[in-house]
Structures are given as C-alpha cells and as structure tokens.
Design an enzyme around this catalytic site. Sequence first.
Site, PDB file in Angstrom:
ATOM      1  N   SER A  90       0.843  -1.184   0.000  1.00 31.34           N
ATOM      2  CA  SER A  90       0.000   0.000   0.000  1.00 31.34           C
ATOM      3  C   SER A  90       0.880   1.236   0.000  1.00 31.34           C
ATOM      4  CB  SER A  90      -0.913   0.001   1.226  1.00 31.34           C
ATOM      5  OG  SER A  90      -1.743   1.155   1.236  1.00 31.34           O
ATOM      6  N   HIS A  94       2.303  12.199  -0.843  1.00 30.30           N
ATOM      7  CA  HIS A  94       1.848  13.573  -0.699  1.00 30.30           C
ATOM      8  C   HIS A  94       2.970  14.515  -1.135  1.00 30.30           C
ATOM      9  CE1 HIS A  94      -1.883  12.626   1.396  1.00 30.30           C
ATOM     10  NE2 HIS A  94      -1.220  11.844   2.228  1.00 30.30           N
ATOM     11  N   HIS A 104      -2.689   7.295  -4.420  1.00 36.19           N
ATOM     12  CA  HIS A 104      -2.783   6.088  -3.588  1.00 36.19           C
ATOM     13  C   HIS A 104      -2.802   4.861  -4.500  1.00 36.19           C
ATOM     14  CE1 HIS A 104      -5.729   2.939  -2.253  1.00 36.19           C
ATOM     15  NE2 HIS A 104      -4.871   2.866  -1.264  1.00 36.19           N
ATOM     16  N   ASN A 106      -2.825   0.342  -4.018  1.00 36.37           N
ATOM     17  CA  ASN A 106      -2.826  -0.796  -3.107  1.00 36.37           C
ATOM     18  C   ASN A 106      -3.079  -2.068  -3.905  1.00 36.37           C
ATOM     19  OD1 ASN A 106      -4.805  -2.741  -1.412  1.00 36.37           O
ATOM     20  ND2 ASN A 106      -3.331  -1.788  -0.037  1.00 36.37           N
ATOM     21  N   VAL A 107      -2.318  -3.112  -3.619  1.00 33.19           N
ATOM     22  CA  VAL A 107      -2.600  -4.449  -4.146  1.00 33.19           C
ATOM     23  C   VAL A 107      -2.475  -5.428  -2.986  1.00 33.19           C
ATOM     24  CG1 VAL A 107      -2.086  -4.153  -6.589  1.00 33.19           C
ATOM     25  CG2 VAL A 107      -0.202  -4.500  -5.020  1.00 33.19           C
ATOM     26  N   HIS A 143      -6.051   7.622 -16.095  1.00 30.39           N
ATOM     27  CA  HIS A 143      -7.127   6.670 -16.370  1.00 30.39           C
ATOM     28  C   HIS A 143      -6.823   5.790 -17.577  1.00 30.39           C
ATOM     29  CE1 HIS A 143     -10.455   7.594 -13.544  1.00 30.39           C
ATOM     30  NE2 HIS A 143      -9.777   8.735 -13.404  1.00 30.39           N
ATOM     31  N   HIS A 173     -20.485  11.854   3.823  1.00 31.70           N
ATOM     32  CA  HIS A 173     -20.888  12.959   4.696  1.00 31.70           C
ATOM     33  C   HIS A 173     -20.638  14.323   4.062  1.00 31.70           C
ATOM     34  CE1 HIS A 173     -16.608  12.331   5.448  1.00 31.70           C
ATOM     35  NE2 HIS A 173     -16.532  13.535   5.981  1.00 31.70           N
ATOM     36  N   GLY A 257      -2.360  -4.286  13.465  1.00 29.76           N
ATOM     37  CA  GLY A 257      -1.237  -3.861  12.647  1.00 29.76           C
ATOM     38  C   GLY A 257      -0.467  -2.723  13.293  1.00 29.76           C
ATOM     39  N   ARG A 258       0.611  -2.335  12.663  1.00 33.93           N
ATOM     40  CA  ARG A 258       1.471  -1.290  13.217  1.00 33.93           C
ATOM     41  C   ARG A 258       0.867   0.084  12.917  1.00 33.93           C
ATOM     42  NH1 ARG A 258       6.326   1.488  11.449  1.00 33.93           N
ATOM     43  NH2 ARG A 258       7.757   1.825  13.201  1.00 33.93           N
TER      44      ARG A 258
END
Length: 304
Positions: A90, A94, A104, A106-107, A143, A173, A257-258
């Site tokens: 992950s 920034h 971002h 993630n796999v 994309h 929200h 997790g950490r």
Amino acid sequence: MDTAPVKDYLLRLQGLIVERLGQVDGTPFRRDAWSRPEGGGGITRLIEEGRVFERGGVNFSHVTGSSLPPSATAQRPELAGRGFEAMGLSLVLHPRNPYCPTVHMNVRCFVAERAGAEPVWWFGGGMDLTPYYGFEADAAHFHAVCRQALAPFGPDYHARFKCWCDEYFFLKHREEPRGVGGIFYDDLNDGGFDHCFGLTQSVGDHFLPAYVPILERRLDTPYGERERDFQAYRRGRYVEFNLVWDRGTLFGLQSGGRTESILMSLPPVVKWRYDWQPEPGSPEARLYEVFLKPRDWADDHAES
C-alpha cells in the site's frame, strides 16, 4: 495454499517503486521493518521532507491471525471466525507542490482458512488520483494507463472497476468524491487464482507509468501561499476519508497492525475551515466544477 509467489512479487514491486521514486526526489526512503506479536510483520519505506515529497510511504505487510477482524467480514459474514493470512503493498504519496496530485495505490491478497474446509481467497487493489489543481491531460493519462493495466484480462474490468472506484472513494458525509478516481476492486476470485494474481500484478506494474509522468510534468510548477493553503484544506478531505470510511485503515487497526505504518497515509500539513466556499471563477472552484465530477477520463485526450 501457497502464497509465496504473491509475497515475492509484492516485495519486488516495493523495491522497484521505492527506487524510482527515490530517483525523482533525490532523497532515499527510510526502511523500517516491524513484526507483529499475533503473527507476521512488514516493511515500511517512508520519505518525509524530501525535495518532492512532503511525505510518502510504500508499505509491505504480511499478517496472520486466528480470526478475521470485523472489517474483513462485514461484506462476508460467513467467514467470521476463520483464521486468515493477509498480505499487501500500500502506498500514499503527498508531494509538497500543490500542482502535483496526491496518489494512492494498493494491491493485496487474503486467504481465510478453517480446518476441514476449502480455503477462501481473494485479491483486491487499485489506484486513484487526488489533485488539488486539476489538469485534464493528467486525469486522462492516469485513467488511460489504468485501462491498459486491465485490458488483457477481459473487456469489462475497466468500466466495472472505474465505477467501483468512483463509488468507494466518495465522502458520503460531504457528498463529494475524494479526487478524480482511477480503479478499485475487492473480493476478486473469478477466473481462478492465476488469473486474479495476474490482474493484480498488472495493476501494480502500471502504477509507475500512471503516476510518474504526471509528477515530473508538474513538480517544478511555481506556487505560493494561496496554493499551499488550498492544498492543506483539501488534504483534510483525504484525512476524513481514511479515518471514517477506508476499509484498509479499519482492517489494519482491528487486526493489530502497526499504527505508525497504517497512519503514514495521512498528510503532514492539513487545515479545516468552517463552511468555506471557493471564490466563483477561481482555479480552486474549477477543481469542484470540473474534476470532482464522474467522467470517462480514459477517453479524454485533452492536453493542458
């Protein structure tokens, strides 16, 4: 089941990404290996106060446990009580320059097991782009590369995973998306293990081609306090999503997790204001009017 090839791939991908991003920034990533008492551990690679990245993390984790946490069984309650093995890579980056978007990726792979039953496995992942000052060319490029990553595995994946991304990275929200999206998928186990692993590898392999050209195109763009101020305000939306809605954050915290590695995704400088609205016709208003709207960016070849 044998998940060693998945682990080998994720560690290799981490090394490739850290090496390339370190070349862009000119600053080496810190390496921080950690272990988890309940089973497993990980390797955090972090950069802070670099030339390009104000903060960035590229984290590998491989954890095991005797019972899946609630965040992992919310969508599949029939798996409650099973032991699990979860591994993934992950990253969140920034950049300091407000004209460079946050990104971002993630796999991940999950296996849920119980004695006397067949293992249940699935893959998940994706990548998404969060600009502060948008450019049509950047969104179209990102994309288009996401679509290229999925094209060899079937004609329907990109449209499905793009829509899933738009729906997932949405702040309910606030009634607004986090950024311009990308692709997202979870609970993927159709077509067999090798098919799903291959698709997930392709997503990981396409991250650098999707993001680095955008980063290099924008990193020397001049900016001032106005742009930094708006960046900090919009970063607040990123924090809100990760702490309120993100399933990965919840899984990491609920599974023991950490914490430092899980929360490295949060930006270092953030601001909130009460009922702030952008000035009509301003570059800040354009982000809301043009880029925080669902759009088929992969078909847009605009240059800007």
